[in-house]
Design a protein around this motif. Structure first.
Motif, PDB file in Angstrom:
ATOM      1  N   PHE A 123       4.913   7.249 -21.300  1.00  0.00           N
ATOM      2  CA  PHE A 123       4.945   6.035 -20.479  1.00  0.00           C
ATOM      3  C   PHE A 123       5.107   6.378 -19.005  1.00  0.00           C
ATOM      4  O   PHE A 123       4.422   5.812 -18.136  1.00  0.00           O
ATOM      5  CB  PHE A 123       6.077   5.116 -20.930  1.00  0.00           C
ATOM      6  CG  PHE A 123       6.194   3.870 -20.105  1.00  0.00           C
ATOM      7  CD1 PHE A 123       5.335   2.808 -20.302  1.00  0.00           C
ATOM      8  CD2 PHE A 123       7.167   3.766 -19.111  1.00  0.00           C
ATOM      9  CE1 PHE A 123       5.427   1.660 -19.531  1.00  0.00           C
ATOM     10  CE2 PHE A 123       7.265   2.628 -18.331  1.00  0.00           C
ATOM     11  CZ  PHE A 123       6.399   1.564 -18.540  1.00  0.00           C
ATOM     12  N   ILE A 124       6.007   7.295 -18.693  1.00  0.00           N
ATOM     13  CA  ILE A 124       6.234   7.691 -17.299  1.00  0.00           C
ATOM     14  C   ILE A 124       4.948   8.230 -16.681  1.00  0.00           C
ATOM     15  O   ILE A 124       4.596   7.899 -15.537  1.00  0.00           O
ATOM     16  CB  ILE A 124       7.366   8.727 -17.224  1.00  0.00           C
ATOM     17  CG1 ILE A 124       8.711   8.055 -17.553  1.00  0.00           C
ATOM     18  CG2 ILE A 124       7.422   9.396 -15.860  1.00  0.00           C
ATOM     19  CD1 ILE A 124       9.848   9.027 -17.775  1.00  0.00           C
ATOM     20  N   ARG A 125       4.234   9.066 -17.422  1.00  0.00           N
ATOM     21  CA  ARG A 125       2.960   9.580 -16.916  1.00  0.00           C
ATOM     22  C   ARG A 125       1.947   8.455 -16.709  1.00  0.00           C
ATOM     23  O   ARG A 125       1.220   8.432 -15.707  1.00  0.00           O
ATOM     24  CB  ARG A 125       2.384  10.618 -17.884  1.00  0.00           C
ATOM     25  CG  ARG A 125       3.004  11.990 -17.796  1.00  0.00           C
ATOM     26  CD  ARG A 125       2.134  13.031 -18.500  1.00  0.00           C
ATOM     27  NE  ARG A 125       2.607  14.370 -18.235  1.00  0.00           N
ATOM     28  CZ  ARG A 125       3.508  15.002 -18.994  1.00  0.00           C
ATOM     29  NH1 ARG A 125       4.013  14.382 -20.063  1.00  0.00           N
ATOM     30  NH2 ARG A 125       3.908  16.221 -18.690  1.00  0.00           N
ATOM     31  N   SER A 126       1.926   7.518 -17.633  1.00  0.00           N
ATOM     32  CA  SER A 126       0.898   6.473 -17.574  1.00  0.00           C
ATOM     33  C   SER A 126       1.098   5.519 -16.404  1.00  0.00           C
ATOM     34  O   SER A 126       0.124   4.981 -15.873  1.00  0.00           O
ATOM     35  CB  SER A 126       0.867   5.686 -18.890  1.00  0.00           C
ATOM     36  OG  SER A 126       2.005   4.853 -19.026  1.00  0.00           O
ATOM     37  N   VAL A 127       2.351   5.292 -15.986  1.00  0.00           N
ATOM     38  CA  VAL A 127       2.580   4.400 -14.846  1.00  0.00           C
ATOM     39  C   VAL A 127       2.612   5.162 -13.519  1.00  0.00           C
ATOM     40  O   VAL A 127       2.756   4.567 -12.465  1.00  0.00           O
ATOM     41  CB  VAL A 127       3.872   3.571 -15.006  1.00  0.00           C
ATOM     42  CG1 VAL A 127       3.754   2.598 -16.156  1.00  0.00           C
ATOM     43  CG2 VAL A 127       5.091   4.459 -15.174  1.00  0.00           C
ATOM     44  N   ARG A 128       2.477   6.486 -13.589  1.00  0.00           N
ATOM     45  CA  ARG A 128       2.312   7.342 -12.400  1.00  0.00           C
ATOM     46  C   ARG A 128       3.467   7.146 -11.406  1.00  0.00           C
ATOM     47  O   ARG A 128       3.261   6.900 -10.214  1.00  0.00           O
ATOM     48  CB  ARG A 128       0.979   7.075 -11.718  1.00  0.00           C
ATOM     49  CG  ARG A 128      -0.228   7.415 -12.573  1.00  0.00           C
ATOM     50  CD  ARG A 128      -1.547   7.072 -11.907  1.00  0.00           C
ATOM     51  NE  ARG A 128      -1.727   5.620 -11.820  1.00  0.00           N
ATOM     52  CZ  ARG A 128      -1.742   4.930 -10.699  1.00  0.00           C
ATOM     53  NH1 ARG A 128      -1.572   5.544  -9.533  1.00  0.00           N
ATOM     54  NH2 ARG A 128      -1.919   3.619 -10.707  1.00  0.00           N
TER      55      ARG A 128
ATOM     56  N   PRO B 229       0.813  -1.222   0.000  1.00  0.00           N
ATOM     57  CA  PRO B 229       0.000   0.000   0.000  1.00  0.00           C
ATOM     58  C   PRO B 229       0.849   1.276   0.000  1.00  0.00           C
ATOM     59  O   PRO B 229       1.887   1.351   0.660  1.00  0.00           O
ATOM     60  CB  PRO B 229      -0.811  -0.121   1.299  1.00  0.00           C
ATOM     61  CG  PRO B 229      -0.827  -1.579   1.619  1.00  0.00           C
ATOM     62  CD  PRO B 229       0.489  -2.108   1.128  1.00  0.00           C
ATOM     63  N   GLN B 230       0.394   2.274  -0.764  1.00  0.00           N
ATOM     64  CA  GLN B 230       0.994   3.616  -0.803  1.00  0.00           C
ATOM     65  C   GLN B 230       2.475   3.592  -1.189  1.00  0.00           C
ATOM     66  O   GLN B 230       3.226   4.497  -0.842  1.00  0.00           O
ATOM     67  CB  GLN B 230       0.830   4.325   0.538  1.00  0.00           C
ATOM     68  CG  GLN B 230      -0.610   4.571   0.953  1.00  0.00           C
ATOM     69  CD  GLN B 230      -0.721   5.229   2.308  1.00  0.00           C
ATOM     70  OE1 GLN B 230       0.249   5.773   2.846  1.00  0.00           O
ATOM     71  NE2 GLN B 230      -1.907   5.177   2.889  1.00  0.00           N
ATOM     72  N   ILE B 231       2.885   2.598  -1.938  1.00  0.00           N
ATOM     73  CA  ILE B 231       4.300   2.494  -2.281  1.00  0.00           C
ATOM     74  C   ILE B 231       4.727   3.680  -3.150  1.00  0.00           C
ATOM     75  O   ILE B 231       3.990   4.135  -4.023  1.00  0.00           O
ATOM     76  CB  ILE B 231       4.598   1.162  -3.004  1.00  0.00           C
ATOM     77  CG1 ILE B 231       6.114   0.975  -3.165  1.00  0.00           C
ATOM     78  CG2 ILE B 231       3.880   1.071  -4.347  1.00  0.00           C
ATOM     79  CD1 ILE B 231       6.526  -0.422  -3.577  1.00  0.00           C
ATOM     80  N   GLY B 232       5.907   4.195  -2.871  1.00  0.00           N
ATOM     81  CA  GLY B 232       6.509   5.239  -3.694  1.00  0.00           C
ATOM     82  C   GLY B 232       7.496   4.607  -4.658  1.00  0.00           C
ATOM     83  O   GLY B 232       8.457   3.968  -4.230  1.00  0.00           O
ATOM     84  N   ILE B 233       7.259   4.753  -5.958  1.00  0.00           N
ATOM     85  CA  ILE B 233       8.137   4.160  -6.962  1.00  0.00           C
ATOM     86  C   ILE B 233       8.785   5.279  -7.767  1.00  0.00           C
ATOM     87  O   ILE B 233       8.102   6.042  -8.450  1.00  0.00           O
ATOM     88  CB  ILE B 233       7.373   3.202  -7.892  1.00  0.00           C
ATOM     89  CG1 ILE B 233       6.716   2.087  -7.062  1.00  0.00           C
ATOM     90  CG2 ILE B 233       8.307   2.610  -8.937  1.00  0.00           C
ATOM     91  CD1 ILE B 233       5.833   1.158  -7.867  1.00  0.00           C
ATOM     92  N   PHE B 234      10.090   5.374  -7.656  1.00  0.00           N
ATOM     93  CA  PHE B 234      10.886   6.397  -8.329  1.00  0.00           C
ATOM     94  C   PHE B 234      11.762   5.703  -9.372  1.00  0.00           C
ATOM     95  O   PHE B 234      11.949   4.488  -9.341  1.00  0.00           O
ATOM     96  CB  PHE B 234      11.756   7.153  -7.333  1.00  0.00           C
ATOM     97  CG  PHE B 234      10.969   7.953  -6.319  1.00  0.00           C
ATOM     98  CD1 PHE B 234      10.926   9.338  -6.394  1.00  0.00           C
ATOM     99  CD2 PHE B 234      10.279   7.323  -5.290  1.00  0.00           C
ATOM    100  CE1 PHE B 234      10.215  10.080  -5.465  1.00  0.00           C
ATOM    101  CE2 PHE B 234       9.560   8.058  -4.352  1.00  0.00           C
ATOM    102  CZ  PHE B 234       9.524   9.437  -4.445  1.00  0.00           C
ATOM    103  N   ALA B 235      12.319   6.476 -10.306  1.00  0.00           N
ATOM    104  CA  ALA B 235      13.089   5.861 -11.392  1.00  0.00           C
ATOM    105  C   ALA B 235      14.176   6.781 -11.914  1.00  0.00           C
ATOM    106  O   ALA B 235      14.044   8.006 -11.879  1.00  0.00           O
ATOM    107  CB  ALA B 235      12.159   5.474 -12.544  1.00  0.00           C
ATOM    108  N   ASP B 236      15.250   6.158 -12.408  1.00  0.00           N
ATOM    109  CA  ASP B 236      16.242   6.865 -13.228  1.00  0.00           C
ATOM    110  C   ASP B 236      15.730   6.903 -14.662  1.00  0.00           C
ATOM    111  O   ASP B 236      15.085   5.957 -15.138  1.00  0.00           O
ATOM    112  CB  ASP B 236      17.579   6.120 -13.239  1.00  0.00           C
ATOM    113  CG  ASP B 236      18.263   6.110 -11.892  1.00  0.00           C
ATOM    114  OD1 ASP B 236      17.965   6.987 -11.070  1.00  0.00           O
ATOM    115  OD2 ASP B 236      19.097   5.213 -11.670  1.00  0.00           O
ATOM    116  N   VAL B 237      16.048   7.973 -15.375  1.00  0.00           N
ATOM    117  CA  VAL B 237      15.729   8.055 -16.798  1.00  0.00           C
ATOM    118  C   VAL B 237      16.825   8.860 -17.486  1.00  0.00           C
ATOM    119  O   VAL B 237      17.351   9.823 -16.921  1.00  0.00           O
ATOM    120  CB  VAL B 237      14.332   8.665 -17.033  1.00  0.00           C
ATOM    121  CG1 VAL B 237      14.256  10.093 -16.520  1.00  0.00           C
ATOM    122  CG2 VAL B 237      13.934   8.594 -18.496  1.00  0.00           C
TER     123      VAL B 237
END
Length: 411
Positions: free
Chosen positions: A298-303, A272-280
């Motif tokens: 894609f980044i917007r779509s996976v929020r 629950p409420q996981i924060g998922i961050f990414a390198d790009v």
């Protein structure tokens, strides 16, 4: 008594290695110098992930040679390892020592003990559990600088965590070059098995993973996170690099956007409420405008909750460096657009947490109020003048851009 100076460049792994070296210097009878200008021994723990990283290291080398020419100058880390012959030619006064040779050549011990009892200048502690990578992404120089995969024995990791918890650290970050490849050299235990043992440790502290590759996030790791939300942060930094299948293939990234999306959706279902961050990465040589637009979409779509944006920089010996390069202004424009998107994502994530209860790790006090991070890595200001420390339960009452504000519960 010999005085020493350490300068760290680059990633969290280098930072925790420098902390371990700092502690080894002290155990060996050295004294910290006030600056590189007064040190008998200057050690630079170097980085080469970008062209700018190389320039930063070389600038510091020249400053030391000019202003403290009598010092023993030691270079270790990725810049020194990846470009050893060129560095020796350019800076013959410097001594290059590999990470796993430092113990013998500096301290006359078999190896530096890559464990720490604290983290100088930091409120969170970092533990290096793994080293090395053999993925050979087409843009990345790290496998040339750290080709050998190593892992810390499981019992040593557990002991290190307990030492840090006893020394007052309420959040511990597991870090490495590719932590999902962790394998205990004695038992063969993987990261999920390590997490199971960490879950059983006593004490009030939580554990956060540093960056972890998508294909190494196993069901066992997710299960431990879901079962013990008090012990494992509901946070992942999952490098994406591109949201376009053509570019991912060109980058030799070993997954596609469908696999990335599926894992993100699975994580959200279980944690629950996981924060998922990414390198790009902006401006990979084969990236067209349409490819870049696909990545942003894609980044917007996976929020995602936020981005760490890199401007592509050609690295020697990598396949991507041999390709025709995009103009600097194109790379900059795309990187700027992704950083703007990052601000949008962080604001959306902050707003989504309003009204929720969170456990906040207090990192510092600024402008008369405690500042910290939630388990899912949301930057938060606590609405109290009280000098809070450690882990604090609070309710998020509002968001302003990428920042949340919270009211702590009475202790």
């Amino acid at each position: 008594m010999t005085t020493f100076f350490i300068k760290t460049f680059g990633c969290r792994v280098n930072q925790v290695e420098s902390q371990a070296l700092w502690e080894q210097f002290l155990r060996s009878g050295f004294t910290p110098a006030d600056s590189f200008e007064t040190a008998d021994l200057c050690l630079l723990n170097t980085c080469t992930v970008t062209h700018q990283a190389d320039k930063d290291v070389e600038k510091q080398i020249r400053q030391i040679l000019r202003r403290n020419p009598k010092a023993r100058l030691v270079l270790t880390g990725c810049y020194a390892a990846a470009h050893e012959a060129a560095v020796r030619e350019k800076f013959p006064q410097a001594q290059i020592i590999g990470k796993y040779e430092l113990g013998e050549k500096l301290f006359q011990v078999p190896d530096v003990c890559w464990t720490v009892s604290g983290h100088e200048g930091h409120s969170r502690a970092f533990i290096k559990i793994q080293d090395g990578c053999d993925c050979f992404c087409s843009y990345c120089i790290v496998p040339y600088a750290r080709p050998v995969k190593r892992s810390k024995p499981l019992e040593d990791v557990l002991h290190e965590i307990q030492t840090l918890e006893q020394n007052g650290f309420a959040e511990v970050v597991l870090t490495g070059i590719n932590i999902g490849n962790y394998r205990c050299p004695q038992t063969g235990a993987d990261l999920a098995a390590l997490c199971e043992r960490i879950a059983a440790l006593p004490g009030h502290f939580r554990v956060r993973f540093s960056s972890i590759e998508l294909q190494t996030v196993t069901d066992g790791i997710i299960r431990q996170m879901a079962q013990r939300p008090d012990r494992f942060c509901n946070y992942f930094h999952l490098p994406l690099q591109a949201g376009c299948d053509k570019i991912l293939k060109d980058m030799n990234r070993h997954y596609d956007t469908a696999a990335y999306r599926a894992r993100v959706e699975d994580l959200r279902r279980q944690v629950p409420q996981i924060g998922i961050f990414a390198d790009v990465i902006a401006g990979y040589p084969t990236e067209t405008e349409a490819d870049f637009d696909a990545t942003a979409a894609f980044i917007r779509s996976v929020r995602l909750a936020g981005l760490h944006v890199f401007s592509y920089s050609p690295r020697p010996r990598t396949p991507a460096a041999r390709l025709p390069q995009l103009p600097h202004e194109v790379i900059k424009r795309r990187a700027d657009a992704l950083r703007q998107l990052d601000q949008e994502l962080r604001a959306n994530f902050a707003a989504s947490l309003v009204g929720t209860e969170q456990e906040i790790f207090v990192e510092e006090h600024k402008q008369g109020r405690p500042h910290g991070i939630t388990s899912n890595f949301q930057q938060t200001v606590l609405e109290t003048p009280a000098p809070l420390h450690g882990l604090v339960r609070a309710k998020i009452i509002r968001a302003e851009g990428p920042l949340c504000f919270a009211q702590p519960f009475a202790r």
